[in-house]
Design an enzyme around this catalytic site. Structure first.
Site, PDB file in Angstrom:
ATOM      1  N   ASP A   1       0.874  -1.258   0.026  1.00  0.00           N
ATOM      2  CA  ASP A   1       0.056   0.168   0.045  1.00  0.00           C
ATOM      3  C   ASP A   1       0.944   1.474  -0.036  1.00  0.00           C
ATOM      4  OD1 ASP A   1      -2.183   1.842   0.367  1.00  0.00           O
ATOM      5  OD2 ASP A   1      -3.449   0.151   1.013  1.00  0.00           O
ATOM      6  N   ASP A   2       0.339   2.284   0.567  1.00  0.00           N
ATOM      7  CA  ASP A   2       1.164   3.546   0.693  1.00  0.00           C
ATOM      8  C   ASP A   2       2.694   3.406   1.342  1.00  0.00           C
ATOM      9  OD1 ASP A   2      -0.765   4.804  -0.934  1.00  0.00           O
ATOM     10  OD2 ASP A   2      -1.581   5.814   0.940  1.00  0.00           O
TER      11      ASP A   2
ATOM     12  N   GLY B   1       4.759  -0.854  -4.475  1.00  0.00           N
ATOM     13  CA  GLY B   1       3.882  -0.274  -3.352  1.00  0.00           C
ATOM     14  C   GLY B   1       2.910   0.832  -4.211  1.00  0.00           C
ATOM     15  N   HIS B   2       2.477   1.652  -3.370  1.00  0.00           N
ATOM     16  CA  HIS B   2       1.386   2.618  -3.981  1.00  0.00           C
ATOM     17  C   HIS B   2       2.025   4.117  -3.959  1.00  0.00           C
ATOM     18  CE1 HIS B   2      -2.364  -0.319  -3.288  1.00  0.00           C
ATOM     19  NE2 HIS B   2      -1.358  -0.700  -4.150  1.00  0.00           N
ATOM     20  N   GLY B   3       3.075   4.449  -3.621  1.00  0.00           N
ATOM     21  CA  GLY B   3       3.869   5.670  -3.669  1.00  0.00           C
ATOM     22  C   GLY B   3       3.465   6.652  -2.470  1.00  0.00           C
TER      23      GLY B   3
END
Ligand SMILES: *[C@@H]1O[C@H](CO)[C@@H](O)[C@H](O)[C@H]1NC(C)=O
Ligand SMILES: *[C@@H]1O[C@H](CO)[C@@H](O)[C@H](O)[C@H]1NC(C)=O
Ligand SMILES: *[C@@H]1O[C@H](CO)[C@@H](O)[C@H](O)[C@H]1NC(C)=O
Ligand SMILES: *[C@@H]1O[C@H](CO)[C@@H](O)[C@H](O)[C@H]1NC(C)=O
Ligand SMILES: *[C@@H]1O[C@H](CO)[C@@H](O)[C@H](O)[C@H]1NC(C)=O
Ligand SMILES: *[C@@H]1O[C@H](CO)[C@@H](O)[C@H](O)[C@H]1NC(C)=O
Ligand SMILES: *[C@@H]1O[C@H](CO)[C@@H](O)[C@H](O)[C@H]1NC(C)=O
Length: 479
Positions: free
Chosen positions: A287-288, A309-311
């Protein structure tokens, strides 16, 4: 941070529980003090370390070499250097025995010490600790030095029924504390990620509705002057770190790892927290990498490597018509690779407040979807409606952002609310090329005002010039 947002009600419940258990702990605390303030004459022989199981999905994390047994306990809780070794308090460290009590008593001892105390989880040992709230304020600063391994019970089945499933280790009202060491905090998240209530784990790969609690590994509440340094933390059941209502948080040289498909395993989440520095850190997760929630300001992120991941995300903000204020955030000299987003600002329709003075500078993107994105239509279901109020986004500066993007999404995406446009978006030295294949999608803008300081690759022609008249007409909350 996608699936679970703590509602105001839930946090009230949390706080009252916290308060009650704080009271309870001060009672037991007094008792422990008596049993442990005499000098023990027993010599505790540390057991030989047991080999740690390694799960196949793990990314390799170097395990410390077991050390020869340390010298026998000298009869003091501290040796000359003020080190409180968990074994002195009866911890076994075989990865199976419940060592919660030892850590609690060590905490209480450290917390009452007049000089800074070090609680040591020694190298070569694995301490299994149940969900616990460690409360302050303490007499002086505390160092939790993890040279070995700290871990929770293995999955929901072994989690005691009466323990919170929202969190594992919680530090509450701590004035000065550092977590450091060359060891590992292992969240043992796999059984939590595989729960049938998790996204796509339902029947026929569906995402069931309803709550699906999993513990956050490390949480700080209402604390200040915190340092987390040099640690490895992996496989949290949910977020790895979360800071709420904290001040002066310094994170340096930590490694966070979880598999790319582990749900909701944000690296570091901050909320209502200010004066935050996150430096020299590496995060790969599901995730983030870092998520910045409402009420955060003065945040400096430097030399972070994110991905897969999600940055890095500011938001989501303004959920349930809430007010959110976020300002003075810098992300610089960093790398984001193989991620769903690069640097993102996401807000819900119907919120209020503002995100302002955000700088993203010197960021290398490597195969990132949505490297640069502002999304004011953030929504997790299909039934969000457009509303007239929104969190106002302004003064966002992107400079020297280079690298490659995944062509499934446009490299730049500025989607701002109809009634509350984004203003003063500045782009300078942005060069983003397709990682593979041809450039297909142009940068996207909707109601976004700003300037280019230099030409960009790809060229951006959709930003609106000047200042929109509506920001004078509409009732914009500048925080
Ligand atoms: C105190 O304990 C720490 C950790 O076990 C050890 O590194 C240090 O050498 C000890 N100091 C003394 C004076 O025994
Ligand atoms: C949870 O239950 C166990 C055993 O039933 C008990 O020993 C422990 O004190 C309880 N813990 C809390 C926080 O209530
Ligand atoms: C944090 O540390 C600073 C300086 O070290 C000190 O002045 C301040 O009181 C501390 N914060 C709190 C809330 O104690
Ligand atoms: C950036 O962080 C990485 C990982 O901690 C570290 O190895 C490297 O030395 C840091 N670079 C600088 C310039 O500090
Ligand atoms: C912005 O935050 C930085 C820390 O990241 C701080 O040094 C600076 O003073 C803040 N700027 C303002 C105007 O408050
Ligand atoms: C909300 O507004 C945006 C921009 O005008 C539009 O693209 C989108 O379709 C609207 N969504 C709904 C659910 O009406
Ligand atoms: C636009 O934003 C930049 C920061 O990105 C700020 O320095 C500048 O003052 C802002 N301009 C206006 C007109 O507010």
């Amino acid at each position: 941070m996608q699936y679970y947002h703590i509602s105001p009600l839930a946090s009230c419940i949390f706080f009252s529980c916290l308060f009650l258990s704080t009271q309870a702990r001060w009672h037991s605390h007094t008792k422990h003090k008596h049993t442990h303030s005499h000098k023990s004459s027993k010599i505790l022989e540390p057991p030989s370390p047991s080999p740690e199981p390694r799960e196949p999905y793990d990314q390799p994390v170097p395990e410390p070499e077991p050390e020869p047994a340390s010298p026998p306990f000298n009869g003091n809780f501290y040796n000359a250097t003020g080190v409180l070794d968990l074994r002195i308090f009866g911890a076994v460290g075989d990865g199976i025995t419940d060592d919660t009590k030892a850590l609690k008593v060590a905490w209480d001892t450290a917390c009452q010490s007049d000089s800074a105390a070090i609680i040591l989880a020694p190298r070569g040992f694995s301490f299994m600790i149940q969900s616990t709230i460690f409360t302050g304020p303490c007499q002086s600063g505390i160092v939790l030095k993890v040279d070995g391994t700290l871990m929770p019970p293995d999955g929901p089945e072994s989690w005691p029924k009466n323990n919170s499933k929202h969190q594992w280790l919680v530090f509450y009202r701590i004035n000065e504390m550092s977590i450091e060491g060359g060891g590992v905090i292992d969240g043992r998240g796999k059984k939590w990620w595989d729960l049938p209530c998790k996204p796509h784990k339902g029947i026929h790969g569906k995402t069931p509705r309803g709550p699906c609690d999993s513990p956050i590994a490390i949480r700080f509440f209402m604390s200040s002057n915190l340092t987390v340094q040099g640690l490895k933390i992996k496989n949290s059941p949910q977020f790895h770190f979360r800071f709420d209502n904290c001040k002066n948080v310094n994170i340096d040289s930590i490694y966070i790892t979880a598999p790319a498909l582990s749900p909701n395993t944000d690296g570091i989440h901050i909320e209502n927290t200010n004066d935050v520095k996150i430096y020299n850190t590496v995060v790969s997760n599901g995730d983030d990498c870092v998520s910045i929630g409402s009420g955060c300001y003065d945040v400096d992120i430097k030399n972070i490597t994110c991905g897969p991941g999600h940055g890095i995300s500011i938001g989501s903000l303004g959920n349930h018509n809430s007010q959110a204020c976020v300002t003075n955030i810098t992300v610089r000299d960093s790398v984001i690779k193989v991620s769903d987003n690069g640097v993102r600002i996401k807000t819900w329709q119907g919120g209020s407040g503002a995100v302002s003075r955000v700088t993203f500078s010197n960021i290398h993107m490597d195969s990132v979807r949505n490297p640069i994105i502002i999304d004011q239509f953030y929504c997790l279901s299909k039934d969000c409606t457009n509303q007239t109020s929104a969190v106002f986004v302004s003064d966002i500066f992107y400079t020297n952002i280079k690298g490659t993007y995944d062509v499934r999404s446009p490299p730049m995406h500025f989607a701002c609310s109809d009634s509350v446009p984004c203003t003063n978006i500045t782009l300078s030295d942005v060069e983003l090329l397709p990682a593979l294949g041809d450039m297909v999608l142009d940068p996207y803008c909707w109601n976004a005002y700003g300037d280019l300081q230099t030409l960009t690759i790809p060229p951006v022609s959709c930003l609106l010039e000047g200042t929109p008249p509506s920001i004078f007409d509409n009732d914009i909350d500048h925080c």
